[in-house]
Design an enzyme around this catalytic site. Structure first.
Site, PDB file in Angstrom:
ATOM      1  N   LYS A 184      43.054  48.437  41.168  1.00  0.00           N
ATOM      2  CA  LYS A 184      43.938  47.476  41.839  1.00  0.00           C
ATOM      3  C   LYS A 184      44.364  48.018  43.200  1.00  0.00           C
ATOM      4  O   LYS A 184      44.446  47.269  44.174  1.00  0.00           O
ATOM      5  CB  LYS A 184      45.172  47.189  40.966  1.00  0.00           C
ATOM      6  CG  LYS A 184      44.887  46.383  39.709  1.00  0.00           C
ATOM      7  CD  LYS A 184      44.432  44.959  39.979  1.00  0.00           C
ATOM      8  CE  LYS A 184      45.522  44.094  40.584  1.00  0.00           C
ATOM      9  NZ  LYS A 184      45.027  42.693  40.795  1.00  0.00           N
ATOM     10  N   TYR A 196      42.682  51.131  35.722  1.00  0.00           N
ATOM     11  CA  TYR A 196      43.122  49.806  36.181  1.00  0.00           C
ATOM     12  C   TYR A 196      43.938  49.943  37.472  1.00  0.00           C
ATOM     13  O   TYR A 196      43.684  49.235  38.460  1.00  0.00           O
ATOM     14  CB  TYR A 196      43.951  49.135  35.074  1.00  0.00           C
ATOM     15  CG  TYR A 196      44.706  47.908  35.503  1.00  0.00           C
ATOM     16  CD1 TYR A 196      44.050  46.691  35.714  1.00  0.00           C
ATOM     17  CD2 TYR A 196      46.089  47.954  35.712  1.00  0.00           C
ATOM     18  CE1 TYR A 196      44.748  45.560  36.108  1.00  0.00           C
ATOM     19  CE2 TYR A 196      46.793  46.830  36.102  1.00  0.00           C
ATOM     20  CZ  TYR A 196      46.124  45.638  36.303  1.00  0.00           C
ATOM     21  OH  TYR A 196      46.824  44.518  36.697  1.00  0.00           O
ATOM     22  N   GLY A 238      43.882  32.032  33.939  1.00  0.00           N
ATOM     23  CA  GLY A 238      44.705  33.220  33.699  1.00  0.00           C
ATOM     24  C   GLY A 238      46.179  32.821  33.642  1.00  0.00           C
ATOM     25  O   GLY A 238      46.541  31.687  33.964  1.00  0.00           O
ATOM     26  N   GLN A 239      47.012  33.751  33.232  1.00  0.00           N
ATOM     27  CA  GLN A 239      48.444  33.449  33.103  1.00  0.00           C
ATOM     28  C   GLN A 239      49.032  32.943  34.419  1.00  0.00           C
ATOM     29  O   GLN A 239      49.686  31.896  34.468  1.00  0.00           O
ATOM     30  CB  GLN A 239      49.217  34.709  32.721  1.00  0.00           C
ATOM     31  CG  GLN A 239      48.854  35.335  31.407  1.00  0.00           C
ATOM     32  CD  GLN A 239      49.868  36.409  31.059  1.00  0.00           C
ATOM     33  OE1 GLN A 239      50.928  36.106  30.520  1.00  0.00           O
ATOM     34  NE2 GLN A 239      49.569  37.659  31.365  1.00  0.00           N
ATOM     35  N   TRP A 244      54.570  43.536  34.329  1.00  0.00           N
ATOM     36  CA  TRP A 244      54.848  43.115  32.948  1.00  0.00           C
ATOM     37  C   TRP A 244      54.795  41.582  32.799  1.00  0.00           C
ATOM     38  O   TRP A 244      55.748  40.949  32.355  1.00  0.00           O
ATOM     39  CB  TRP A 244      56.212  43.648  32.509  1.00  0.00           C
ATOM     40  CG  TRP A 244      56.316  45.138  32.426  1.00  0.00           C
ATOM     41  CD1 TRP A 244      55.534  46.059  33.056  1.00  0.00           C
ATOM     42  CD2 TRP A 244      57.292  45.892  31.680  1.00  0.00           C
ATOM     43  NE1 TRP A 244      55.955  47.331  32.742  1.00  0.00           N
ATOM     44  CE2 TRP A 244      57.027  47.261  31.919  1.00  0.00           C
ATOM     45  CE3 TRP A 244      58.361  45.534  30.851  1.00  0.00           C
ATOM     46  CZ2 TRP A 244      57.795  48.270  31.340  1.00  0.00           C
ATOM     47  CZ3 TRP A 244      59.132  46.540  30.288  1.00  0.00           C
ATOM     48  CH2 TRP A 244      58.843  47.882  30.525  1.00  0.00           C
ATOM     49  N   ASP A 292      31.908  34.555  39.429  1.00  0.00           N
ATOM     50  CA  ASP A 292      31.939  35.901  38.839  1.00  0.00           C
ATOM     51  C   ASP A 292      32.227  36.936  39.931  1.00  0.00           C
ATOM     52  O   ASP A 292      31.427  37.137  40.843  1.00  0.00           O
ATOM     53  CB  ASP A 292      30.585  36.183  38.165  1.00  0.00           C
ATOM     54  CG  ASP A 292      30.602  37.506  37.417  1.00  0.00           C
ATOM     55  OD1 ASP A 292      31.556  38.301  37.602  1.00  0.00           O
ATOM     56  OD2 ASP A 292      29.651  37.747  36.644  1.00  0.00           O
TER      57      ASP A 292
HETATM   58  N1  LIG Z   1      49.277  40.916  33.152  1.00  0.00           N
HETATM   59  C1  LIG Z   1      50.157  41.777  33.654  1.00  0.00           C
HETATM   60  O1  LIG Z   1      50.992  42.338  32.953  1.00  0.00           O
HETATM   61  C2  LIG Z   1      50.137  42.091  35.134  1.00  0.00           C
HETATM   62  C3  LIG Z   1      51.058  43.025  35.637  1.00  0.00           C
HETATM   63  C4  LIG Z   1      51.056  43.288  36.999  1.00  0.00           C
HETATM   64  C5  LIG Z   1      50.170  42.636  37.838  1.00  0.00           C
HETATM   65  N2  LIG Z   1      49.270  41.767  37.321  1.00  0.00           N
HETATM   66  C6  LIG Z   1      48.328  41.119  38.243  1.00  0.00           C
HETATM   67  O2  LIG Z   1      48.640  39.733  38.323  1.00  0.00           O
HETATM   68  C7  LIG Z   1      47.454  38.973  38.533  1.00  0.00           C
HETATM   69  C8  LIG Z   1      47.354  37.884  37.479  1.00  0.00           C
HETATM   70  O3  LIG Z   1      47.329  38.518  36.188  1.00  0.00           O
HETATM   71  P1  LIG Z   1      47.293  37.656  34.844  1.00  0.00           P
HETATM   72  O4  LIG Z   1      48.186  38.321  33.881  1.00  0.00           O
HETATM   73  O5  LIG Z   1      47.480  36.213  35.172  1.00  0.00           O
HETATM   74  O6  LIG Z   1      45.786  37.938  34.407  1.00  0.00           O
HETATM   75  P2  LIG Z   1      44.952  37.234  33.243  1.00  0.00           P
HETATM   76  O7  LIG Z   1      45.781  36.292  32.470  1.00  0.00           O
HETATM   77  O8  LIG Z   1      44.201  38.322  32.557  1.00  0.00           O
HETATM   78  O9  LIG Z   1      43.920  36.368  34.089  1.00  0.00           O
HETATM   79  C9  LIG Z   1      42.937  36.976  34.870  1.00  0.00           C
HETATM   80  C10 LIG Z   1      41.861  35.960  35.141  1.00  0.00           C
HETATM   81  O10 LIG Z   1      40.774  36.623  35.812  1.00  0.00           O
HETATM   82  C11 LIG Z   1      39.575  36.155  35.227  1.00  0.00           C
HETATM   83  N3  LIG Z   1      38.456  37.080  35.346  1.00  0.00           N
HETATM   84  C12 LIG Z   1      38.152  38.135  34.563  1.00  0.00           C
HETATM   85  N4  LIG Z   1      36.975  38.674  34.929  1.00  0.00           N
HETATM   86  C13 LIG Z   1      36.524  37.942  35.981  1.00  0.00           C
HETATM   87  C14 LIG Z   1      35.370  37.980  36.793  1.00  0.00           C
HETATM   88  N5  LIG Z   1      34.383  38.880  36.606  1.00  0.00           N
HETATM   89  N6  LIG Z   1      35.236  37.061  37.784  1.00  0.00           N
HETATM   90  C15 LIG Z   1      36.183  36.130  37.986  1.00  0.00           C
HETATM   91  N7  LIG Z   1      37.302  36.033  37.246  1.00  0.00           N
HETATM   92  C16 LIG Z   1      37.473  36.926  36.254  1.00  0.00           C
HETATM   93  C17 LIG Z   1      39.905  35.984  33.759  1.00  0.00           C
HETATM   94  O11 LIG Z   1      38.949  35.138  33.159  1.00  0.00           O
HETATM   95  P3  LIG Z   1      38.689  35.305  31.570  1.00  0.00           P
HETATM   96  O12 LIG Z   1      39.968  34.919  30.925  1.00  0.00           O
HETATM   97  O13 LIG Z   1      37.557  34.366  31.314  1.00  0.00           O
HETATM   98  O14 LIG Z   1      38.345  36.752  31.368  1.00  0.00           O
HETATM   99  C18 LIG Z   1      41.300  35.361  33.843  1.00  0.00           C
HETATM  100  O15 LIG Z   1      41.265  33.972  33.986  1.00  0.00           O
HETATM  101  C19 LIG Z   1      46.294  39.991  38.492  1.00  0.00           C
HETATM  102  O16 LIG Z   1      45.991  40.361  39.808  1.00  0.00           O
HETATM  103  C20 LIG Z   1      46.887  41.185  37.763  1.00  0.00           C
HETATM  104  O17 LIG Z   1      46.263  42.386  38.144  1.00  0.00           O
HETATM  105  C21 LIG Z   1      49.255  41.444  36.001  1.00  0.00           C
END
Ligand SMILES: NC(=O)c1ccc[n+]([C@@H]2O[C@H](COP(=O)([O-])OP(=O)(O)OC[C@H]3O[C@@H](n4cnc5c(N)ncnc54)[C@H](OP(=O)(O)O)[C@@H]3O)[C@@H](O)[C@H]2O)c1
Length: 306
Positions: free
Chosen positions: A131, A127, A13-14, A152, A38
């Site tokens: 969360k 979502y 993930g990011q 963001w 999973d």
């Molecule tokens: N993105 C945003 O804008 C944002 C904003 C505020 C807070 N956040 C929080 O920051 C954190 C990191 O976000 P991010 O942007 O890095 O998210 P991301 O890039 O979407 O990465 C999430 C990771 O979780 C994995 N995942 C999905 N389904 C899963 C499952 N069933 N079991 C295990 N792993 C699973 C995904 O794998 P796959 O790629 O294979 O699906 C991906 O590697 C999260 O808690 C998110 O809620 C994000």
């Protein structure tokens, strides 16, 4: 130092990707990823924690498809709401510290100023509800935990607004972008750096542990803008480097861009508690953006034939 064992969920993930690189000097990092682990299967989470025996567990995995969550609420709840509680139980059992990431979307966006950690959440989409359920599950388990609320998120890799804008700028002559939602774009790299700075204060031999400082902390870049403002700066700043013409940018209201999930109009989060407790000062969103664009430009120049 190498006695510290760090387990990261969400390896590609990011945020997880950046964490894996930034935390390497703090201990032995194991990073795991879906579908090997999973989150909809609690046993797979328990097995991963028990195998790694970490002193720190970091959960950067989540169901982040905000619009899709509206039609998959059970799956989103299993991953975002239930799994963090399971991780917290396992971390507590081992006496390890849990670091978990949460979101601005736990708020309804009606507050006039920046949200504090003590403000009452009131999510307006699936979502955000899932969360928030995850945050509450961790708090209910107790133990040593940090919940870092960010907003963001974007970076040089993954699926995010910045990379989408750079792609669309090449494809279209006009882009309509929402200009009535406000927040702080926050790079995954800054999130990982700030997390590393916090952990360096907690881990042996230099660190002193959480010592009562567990809880929720907002962690975003400073300043604020709208999605339109973010797009204008990022496209203007990168057009020459990447060789495209900035499209005609048209600010629009949220109601003119209907999506399955509602978004809060105000995503501003105050990071004062983070600064006062851990001395972590986040960069402005503009500075963080420049660094990410530099990384992208560097990658692009390496791809060019010499
Ligand atoms: N993105 C945003 O804008 C944002 C904003 C505020 C807070 N956040 C929080 O920051 C954190 C990191 O976000 P991010 O942007 O890095 O998210 P991301 O890039 O979407 O990465 C999430 C990771 O979780 C994995 N995942 C999905 N389904 C899963 C499952 N069933 N079991 C295990 N792993 C699973 C995904 O794998 P796959 O790629 O294979 O699906 C991906 O590697 C999260 O808690 C998110 O809620 C994000």
């Amino acid at each position: 130092m190498q006695n510290n064992r760090i387990l990261i969920f969400g390896r590609i993930g990011q945020v997880g990707w950046e964490l894996r690189h930034k935390l390497a000097c703090l201990g032995q990092v194991t990073a795991v990823e879906y579908p090997g682990i999973d989150f909809s299967k609690p046993d797979s989470i328990r097995a991963a924690v028990r195998a790694a025996q970490p002193s720190i567990v970091i959960n950067a995995a989540a169901y982040t498809a905000v619009d899709r969550a509206e039609s998959e609420p059970e799956l989103a709840m299993a991953i975002n709401g239930t799994a963090p509680g399971v991780i917290a139980e396992e971390a507590k059992r081992l006496g390890s510290l849990l670091v978990h990431f949460s979101t601005d979307y736990v708020f309804d966006g009606t507050k006039l100023g920046a949200y504090l950690e003590t403000d009452a959440p009131n999510p307006i989409n699936v979502y955000g509800k899932t969360k928030l359920a995850g945050d509450k599950a961790i708090q209910a388990v107790g133990g040593e935990f940090l919940i870092l609320r960010t907003s963001w998120v974007y970076g040089a890799r993954g699926s995010n607004f910045l990379l989408t804008m750079l792609r669309l700028a090449r494809e279209r002559s006009e882009l309509q972008i929402v200009d009535d939602q406000f927040g702080a774009p926050t790079s995954s790299e800054c999130i990982a750096q700030a997390t590393a700075a916090i952990l360096a204060q907690l881990l042996p031999p230099a660190g002193v542990g959480l010592d009562g400082r567990n809880g929720i902390y907002n962690l975003t870049c400073t300043g604020e803008t709208s999605w339109f403002g973010f797009a204008r700066v990022l496209l203007t700043q990168s057009a020459a480097t990447f060789g495209f013409t900035v499209p005609n940018l048209v600010p629009i209201d949220t109601r003119d861009y209907p999506r399955p999930a509602k978004r809060p109009a105000n995503s501003r989060l105050s990071c004062q508690r983070l600064a006062e407790t851990f001395g972590v000062m986040m960069p402005s969103w503009q500075n963080a953006l420049s660094l990410v664009l530099e990384t992208l430009a560097e990658g692009a120049s390496r791809e060019k034939p010499r």
